[in-house]
Design an enzyme around this catalytic site. Structure first.
Site, short mmCIF file in Angstrom:
data_model
loop_
_atom_site.label_atom_id
_atom_site.label_comp_id
_atom_site.label_asym_id
_atom_site.label_seq_id
_atom_site.Cartn_x
_atom_site.Cartn_y
_atom_site.Cartn_z
N HIS A 8 0.47 15.57 43.34
CA HIS A 8 0.41 14.79 42.11
C HIS A 8 1.67 14.96 41.27
CE1 HIS A 8 -1.33 18.76 40.78
NE2 HIS A 8 -0.60 18.52 39.72
N GLU A 130 5.19 22.60 40.74
CA GLU A 130 3.92 23.28 40.99
C GLU A 130 3.68 23.29 42.49
OE1 GLU A 130 0.54 21.28 39.24
OE2 GLU A 130 -0.89 22.73 40.01
CO CO Z 1 -0.43 19.90 38.15
#
Ligand code: CO
Length: 139
Positions: A8, A130
């Site tokens: 994402h 991330e």
């Molecule tokens: Co995230």
């Protein structure tokens, strides 16, 4: 370690409800998850599901949220991080450190319920990365 799929793109916003409405009205996105909360990390979140990926909308919970600082600099919101999947977060952390990158946290549970770490933006051309363990049984 090679990174896996893009999972994402994280976008920090003042209100996830308002931002979700924009994705509905402007882009016709209808598959948007109910809001969730990670109080320990000071964030509310929801996911806009796209055919090949997701947009993670994140809103600060409380003034000491790390997202509050981001929004002070970007009051309307903005792109916050990019998330790639990895098989094993502990191996990924060790390898990132071996390769000289600064890992910002010990592995912790993220919005998808799997372990995540963040890699400092200075290591990746200004982009906060991330890394998250691929959810089991999801693929
Ligand atoms: Co995230």
């Amino acid at each position: 370690m090679d990174i896996g799929p893009l999972n994402h793109v994280g976008v920090a916003v003042p209100s996830i409800e308002k931002a979700a409405q924009t994705y509905r009205d402007l882009y016709g996105c209808t598959d948007i998850t109910e809001p969730g909360e990670l109080p320990a990390q000071g964030v509310r979140f929801c996911f806009v599901n796209l055919p090949n990926s997701q947009i993670e909308l994140i809103e600060p919970m409380g003034d000491d949220s790390p997202i509050s600082n981001f929004l002070k600099k970007n009051p309307k919101g903005g792109q916050h991080h990019v998330c790639f999947e990895v098989e094993d977060i502990y191996k990924a952390k060790a390898l990132m450190e071996e390769r000289g990158a600064t890992v910002l946290n010990e592995p912790r549970i993220g919005a998808h319920g799997t372990l995540i770490i963040f890699v400092h933006p200075k290591n990746t051309d200004g982009v906060l990365i991330e890394l998250m363990e691929t959810p089991k049984g999801d693929h």
